[in-house]
Design an enzyme around this catalytic site. Structure first.
Site, PDB file in Angstrom:
ATOM      1  N   HIS A  19      -0.578  -2.820  -9.599  1.00 11.80           N
ATOM      2  CA  HIS A  19      -1.953  -2.318  -9.747  1.00 11.80           C
ATOM      3  C   HIS A  19      -2.369  -1.373  -8.615  1.00 11.80           C
ATOM      4  CE1 HIS A  19      -4.421  -4.857  -6.899  1.00 11.80           C
ATOM      5  NE2 HIS A  19      -3.378  -5.671  -6.991  1.00 11.80           N
ATOM      6  N   CYS A  30     -20.812  -6.776   9.193  1.00 11.28           N
ATOM      7  CA  CYS A  30     -21.766  -7.415  10.096  1.00 11.28           C
ATOM      8  C   CYS A  30     -23.185  -7.293   9.576  1.00 11.28           C
ATOM      9  CB  CYS A  30     -21.738  -6.735  11.456  1.00 11.28           C
ATOM     10  SG  CYS A  30     -20.318  -7.190  12.378  1.00 11.28           S
ATOM     11  N   THR A  40       8.279 -17.390 -18.433  1.00 12.83           N
ATOM     12  CA  THR A  40       8.553 -16.312 -19.396  1.00 12.83           C
ATOM     13  C   THR A  40       8.019 -14.979 -18.886  1.00 12.83           C
ATOM     14  OG1 THR A  40       8.414 -17.918 -21.162  1.00 12.83           O
ATOM     15  CG2 THR A  40       8.207 -15.602 -21.811  1.00 12.83           C
ATOM     16  N   GLN A  86       0.812  -1.231   0.000  1.00 15.63           N
ATOM     17  CA  GLN A  86       0.000   0.000   0.000  1.00 15.63           C
ATOM     18  C   GLN A  86       0.842   1.276   0.000  1.00 15.63           C
ATOM     19  OE1 GLN A  86      -3.202   0.502  -0.417  1.00 15.63           O
ATOM     20  NE2 GLN A  86      -3.889  -1.616  -0.344  1.00 15.63           N
TER      21      GLN A  86
HETATM   22  N1  PLP Z   1      -0.758  -6.683   0.917  1.00 13.69           N
HETATM   23  C1  PLP Z   1      -1.539  -5.618   1.044  1.00 13.69           C
HETATM   24  C2  PLP Z   1      -1.310  -4.669   2.175  1.00 13.69           C
HETATM   25  C3  PLP Z   1      -2.573  -5.381   0.143  1.00 13.69           C
HETATM   26  O1  PLP Z   1      -3.360  -4.312   0.291  1.00 13.69           O
HETATM   27  C4  PLP Z   1      -2.767  -6.299  -0.914  1.00 13.69           C
HETATM   28  C5  PLP Z   1      -3.879  -6.120  -1.861  1.00 13.69           C
HETATM   29  O2  PLP Z   1      -4.938  -5.649  -1.508  1.00 13.69           O
HETATM   30  C6  PLP Z   1      -1.909  -7.397  -1.027  1.00 13.69           C
HETATM   31  C7  PLP Z   1      -0.903  -7.552  -0.094  1.00 13.69           C
HETATM   32  C8  PLP Z   1      -2.040  -8.387  -2.120  1.00 13.69           C
HETATM   33  O3  PLP Z   1      -1.600  -7.826  -3.313  1.00 13.69           O
HETATM   34  P1  PLP Z   1      -1.984  -8.451  -4.735  1.00 13.69           P
HETATM   35  O4  PLP Z   1      -3.397  -8.080  -4.990  1.00 13.69           O
HETATM   36  O5  PLP Z   1      -1.061  -7.810  -5.693  1.00 13.69           O
HETATM   37  O6  PLP Z   1      -1.774  -9.908  -4.628  1.00 13.69           O
END
Ligand code: PLP
Length: 375
Positions: free
Chosen positions: A202, A327, A238, A180
């Site tokens: 992403h 919830c 690859t 993040q």
């Molecule tokens: N770690 C954190 C803090 C994330 O916010 C996320 C995705 O939301 C991930 C790991 C996992 O990343 P990825 O979606 O690229 O597998």
């Protein structure tokens, strides 16, 4: 209807400049980077250039950057190899980690009997640094500390340098899930002695399906998947040249534009908090007061019936946000993050995670607030 995307912690749009670079590579540079003839060598050169661009952002050597498919893969690889190949017998972490870390640690505990220690979490969603230091001092097992830099649900930010130094002084390895924070804050790895970080394109306006891990040179990991010699045999398969090039472009742009975009996003978050307080004077912001600048987790003082309809109504109006706790739907469990520091009563109330990017405007916030007013 205008689409209002307020979920950039989940994923981000791809910058147009990144799309353009990727299309060019897809169209013209289709050679296999392992091939020895010209178009293969050219693809390989593009990958190595991308590696240099990425390494430069963190002030590390490009040989310490290993490409892979995503944050989940990077976290799995590092944790698994640290236990299997580096002799780690104890992992200190928290229950606030992303499942990519939390479930991997649990799996390693089941498979290898590695000891799991989870730190206490304060009401502010922060760890107790003194507790961590105490644990590091008293343990005699080879230890790895795995703590995320910025929490994806509430935006709590770890003092990276403090933890890294503490681990170094106590001979523990330090893995930080920086998914993040990469591209959103500068991380100088020449200054901060963290052993491993991971990233996922992403999350910083790059393509999906590509990420990287930083592995400090002194730590020799082994692969979890066996095959060809790509990525020095550490990650066979690859390479997606267009993905790698797109990721490097996205990261380079994120850091070029960081100051400007951070200022814009910070002001949007402030504006959003202010408007929420106007509509709901009893609103509560979950986690640390300040939190990371792009994430706002808000607990709304709504009845259960209203809460049940809220996400649906927001979606109907073209507003994309994440739930902070679920919830209200009855069938889903509350957030594993919020349940670490909210009381049972508050966990029943609806929480929303709003996360912003440079593309958001005040108008987006106004649209959100107008819909919330009708609920
Ligand atoms: N770690 C954190 C803090 C994330 O916010 C996320 C995705 O939301 C991930 C790991 C996992 O990343 P990825 O979606 O690229 O597998």
């Amino acid at each position: 209807m205008k689409q209002v995307y307020l979920d950039s912690a989940a994923t981000t749009s791809v910058r147009p400049e990144v799309v353009e670079e990727m299309i060019k590579v897809l169209r013209d540079d289709y050679g296999n980077p392992s091939s020895t003839y010209s178009i293969g060598r050219h693809a390989k050169a593009l990958i190595e250039n991308a590696r240099k661009i990425i390494a430069k952002q963190f002030n590390v050597s490009s040989s310490e950057i290993i490409f892979n498919s995503c944050g989940t893969e990077g976290n799995n690889w590092i944790l698994r190899s640290a236990v299997r190949d580096l002799g780690v017998k104890r992992i200190i972490s928290t229950k606030l980690e992303h499942h990519a870390v939390l479930n991997t640690i649990k799996q390693l505990n089941a498979e290898y009997g590695v000891e799991m220690v989870f730190l206490d979490i304060k009401e502010t969603s922060e760890i107790d640094y003194e507790q961590l230091e105490q644990l590091l001092k008293e343990g005699d097992k080879p230890t790895l500390v795995s703590l995320m830099h910025v929490n994806n649900e509430v935006g709590t930010e770890l003092d990276l340098k403090r933890v890294a130094t503490m681990c170094q002084e106590n001979d523990a390895l330090f893995h930080c899930d920086t998914v993040q924070s990469v591209g959103k804050t500068r991380i100088d790895l020449a200054e901060i002695p963290v052993d491993f970080i991971v990233a996922s394109a992403h999350k910083f306006h790059g393509p999906k399906g590509i990420g990287f891990a930083f592995i400090r040179k002194k730590n020799v990991l082994r692969p979890v998947m066996f095959g060809g010699e790509q990525e020095k045999g550490l990650r066979a398969g690859t390479e997606g040249t267009h993905q790698v090039v797109g990721m490097a472009k996205a990261l380079e742009m994120a850091y070029e534009l960081l100051d400007e975009e951070r200022a814009h996003i910070t002001s949007l978050k402030e504006y959003c908090s202010k408007r929420l307080v106007e509509v709901y004077p009893d609103v509560h912001f979950n986690g640390n007061k300040t939190g990371f600048y792009n994430i706002l987790n808000v607990l709304l003082p709504l009845s259960e019936e209203k809460a049940a309809m809220m996400l649906f109504q927001l979606d109907m109006k073209g507003i994309a946000v994440s739930r902070g706790s679920a919830c209200q739907s009855g069938s889903q469990k509350p957030s594993h993050v919020l349940s670490q520091f909210l009381c049972a009563e508050d966990l029943k109330k609806p929480s929303l995670r709003l996360s912003f990017s440079h593309e958001n405007t005040k108008e987006d916030i106004d649209i959100l607030i107008d819909v919330l007013k009708t609920i």
